[in-house]
Design an enzyme around this catalytic site. Structure first.
Site, PDB file in Angstrom:
ATOM      1  N   LYS A  64       0.854  -1.202   0.000  1.00  0.00           N
ATOM      2  CA  LYS A  64       0.000   0.000   0.000  1.00  0.00           C
ATOM      3  C   LYS A  64       0.887   1.248   0.000  1.00  0.00           C
ATOM      4  O   LYS A  64       1.937   1.241  -0.638  1.00  0.00           O
ATOM      5  CB  LYS A  64      -0.987  -0.053   1.169  1.00  0.00           C
ATOM      6  CG  LYS A  64      -1.764  -1.379   1.174  1.00  0.00           C
ATOM      7  CD  LYS A  64      -2.945  -1.403   2.098  1.00  0.00           C
ATOM      8  CE  LYS A  64      -3.621  -2.777   2.013  1.00  0.00           C
ATOM      9  NZ  LYS A  64      -4.828  -2.863   2.830  1.00  0.00           N
TER      10      LYS A  64
ATOM     11  N   GLU B   2      -9.687  -0.578  -1.797  1.00  0.00           N
ATOM     12  CA  GLU B   2      -9.354   0.819  -1.468  1.00  0.00           C
ATOM     13  C   GLU B   2      -9.437   1.689  -2.724  1.00  0.00           C
ATOM     14  O   GLU B   2      -9.809   2.857  -2.657  1.00  0.00           O
ATOM     15  CB  GLU B   2      -7.961   0.877  -0.818  1.00  0.00           C
ATOM     16  CG  GLU B   2      -8.027   0.360   0.623  1.00  0.00           C
ATOM     17  CD  GLU B   2      -6.764  -0.291   1.130  1.00  0.00           C
ATOM     18  OE1 GLU B   2      -5.689  -0.115   0.524  1.00  0.00           O
ATOM     19  OE2 GLU B   2      -6.853  -1.017   2.151  1.00  0.00           O
TER      20      GLU B   2
ATOM     21  N   HIS C 155      -8.375  -3.141  -6.261  1.00  0.00           N
ATOM     22  CA  HIS C 155      -8.348  -3.290  -4.800  1.00  0.00           C
ATOM     23  C   HIS C 155      -9.509  -2.490  -4.204  1.00  0.00           C
ATOM     24  O   HIS C 155      -9.873  -1.428  -4.714  1.00  0.00           O
ATOM     25  CB  HIS C 155      -7.013  -2.783  -4.248  1.00  0.00           C
ATOM     26  CG  HIS C 155      -6.819  -3.129  -2.803  1.00  0.00           C
ATOM     27  ND1 HIS C 155      -7.393  -2.400  -1.791  1.00  0.00           N
ATOM     28  CD2 HIS C 155      -6.161  -4.150  -2.211  1.00  0.00           C
ATOM     29  CE1 HIS C 155      -7.081  -2.959  -0.631  1.00  0.00           C
ATOM     30  NE2 HIS C 155      -6.336  -4.019  -0.854  1.00  0.00           N
TER      31      HIS C 155
ATOM     32  N   GLU D  19     -11.093 -10.484  -1.152  1.00  0.00           N
ATOM     33  CA  GLU D  19     -10.778  -9.677   0.027  1.00  0.00           C
ATOM     34  C   GLU D  19     -12.060  -9.050   0.559  1.00  0.00           C
ATOM     35  O   GLU D  19     -12.484  -7.992   0.067  1.00  0.00           O
ATOM     36  CB  GLU D  19      -9.796  -8.556  -0.344  1.00  0.00           C
ATOM     37  CG  GLU D  19      -8.465  -9.036  -0.855  1.00  0.00           C
ATOM     38  CD  GLU D  19      -7.369  -7.996  -0.606  1.00  0.00           C
ATOM     39  OE1 GLU D  19      -6.345  -8.384  -0.040  1.00  0.00           O
ATOM     40  OE2 GLU D  19      -7.548  -6.815  -0.949  1.00  0.00           O
TER      41      GLU D  19
ATOM     42  N   SER E 207      -6.360  -9.188   6.778  1.00  0.00           N
ATOM     43  CA  SER E 207      -5.796  -9.487   8.101  1.00  0.00           C
ATOM     44  C   SER E 207      -5.111 -10.850   8.172  1.00  0.00           C
ATOM     45  O   SER E 207      -5.133 -11.513   9.209  1.00  0.00           O
ATOM     46  CB  SER E 207      -6.866  -9.343   9.192  1.00  0.00           C
ATOM     47  OG  SER E 207      -7.372  -8.016   9.214  1.00  0.00           O
TER      48      SER E 207
ATOM     49  N   GLY F 133      -0.775  -5.487   5.988  1.00  0.00           N
ATOM     50  CA  GLY F 133       0.054  -5.108   7.127  1.00  0.00           C
ATOM     51  C   GLY F 133       1.169  -6.090   7.447  1.00  0.00           C
ATOM     52  O   GLY F 133       2.300  -5.690   7.740  1.00  0.00           O
TER      53      GLY F 133
HETATM   54  P1  13P Z   1      -4.386  -6.354   5.605  1.00  0.00           P
HETATM   55  O1  13P Z   1      -3.618  -7.633   5.455  1.00  0.00           O
HETATM   56  O2  13P Z   1      -3.583  -5.244   6.208  1.00  0.00           O
HETATM   57  O3  13P Z   1      -5.723  -6.563   6.227  1.00  0.00           O
HETATM   58  O4  13P Z   1      -4.673  -5.851   4.096  1.00  0.00           O
HETATM   59  C1  13P Z   1      -5.224  -6.732   3.201  1.00  0.00           C
HETATM   60  C2  13P Z   1      -5.165  -6.131   1.861  1.00  0.00           C
HETATM   61  O5  13P Z   1      -5.860  -5.190   1.568  1.00  0.00           O
HETATM   62  C3  13P Z   1      -4.203  -6.682   0.909  1.00  0.00           C
HETATM   63  O6  13P Z   1      -4.417  -6.158  -0.369  1.00  0.00           O
END
Ligand code: 13P
Length: 254
Positions: A11, A101, A99, A171, A216, A238
């Site tokens: 990210k 986001e 994604h 996701e 996660s 993360g």
């Molecule tokens: P996290 O593993 O931080 O929850 O993020 C998942 C993600 O969006 C991977 O593209």
């Protein structure tokens, strides 16, 4: 046989100097046997791609390079955007497309995702196409319909032999960055649904397409997802930022 794939989505983290350190450390922690078992991908921000590419080549690392986004046109007056051909020139193999986001914060629709998927393929790279329901959609019991529609629309117009080589990442939006995960059973069931959705449209492709879980994922829960028949790996946020932690995710069987 589908080879496992574990990709780190950094990210908007790590400048290019930090990125060099992470990939070098990750390279030390993984051995050839790990890479035999799992295809390992890191997706740094655009500004670190060139530096990470250089480290991978200089140190002969088996880690593969991914990007987090790209534009659907090959060139043009699109201030601030990055063209797919520019990524291909940096030896980028994978591009994350759609994604949640990007969908939520930058207005990407399934139609935009579809154009980006085609652009990535046109330049010889592999899209990691992200799909997943929101918490409200899950509560309303429309998660499966939502995910099936995202798959159908995001991959519309592709030939079966192309779909066979794709990667889809499931996701669930409510599991991203929250510490909450889908249970391995639920994630595995959604992966099975994605595979059957693909089978209805691109029959020959369904067995080869790789499906990842994201949301996660960490060293403590990865093995549960990897044990599911229809899950072929993970897209990790993360837990991919620290090389020790990410190496533990990659070596999920240890
Ligand atoms: P996290 O593993 O931080 O929850 O993020 C998942 C993600 O969006 C991977 O593209």
């Amino acid at each position: 046989m589908r080879k496992a794939l574990i990709a780190g989505n950094w990210k908007m983290h790590k400048n290019h100097l930090e990125a060099i350190q992470v990939v070098q450390k990750l390279g030390y922690r993984l051995d050839p046997a790990d890479h035999e078992r799992v295809e390992v991908v890191v997706c740094p921000p655009f500004t670190a791609l060139r530096s990470v590419q250089t480290v991978i080549e200089a140190d002969h690392l088996l880690i593969r390079l991914g990007a987090q986004n790209c534009h659907w046109e090959d060139a043009g007056a699109f201030t601030g955007e990055v063209a797919p051909g520019m990524l291909a020139k940096l030896s980028v193999r994978y591009v994350i497309v759609g994604h949640s986001e990007r969908r939520r914060l930058f207005g990407e629709t399934d139609e935009v995702v579809n154009r980006k998927v085609k652009a990535v393929l046109r330049h010889g790279m592999t899209p990691i196409v992200c799909v997943g329901e929101t918490e409200a959609e899950r509560d309303d019991d429309v998660a499966e319909d939502r995910v099936a529609a995202q798959v159908a629309r995001s991959l519309a117009g592709l030939d079966p032999e192309v779909v066979a080589g794709l990667v889809v990442a499931y996701e669930p939006v409510w599991a991203i960055g929250t510490g909450r995960t889908a249970s391995p059973d639920d994630a595995g069931a959604m992966a099975a649904l994605i595979r059957s959705e693909v089978a209805t449209r691109w029959a020959e492709a369904a067995d080869s397409l790789r499906i990842l879980y994201g949301g996660s994922v960490n060293p403590g829960n990865i093995a549960g997802f990897m044990a599911k028949r229809d899950l072929d790996g993970a897209l990790v946020g993360g837990a991919s930022l620290d090389p020790d932690t990410f190496a533990s995710v990659v070596r999920y069987w240890v």
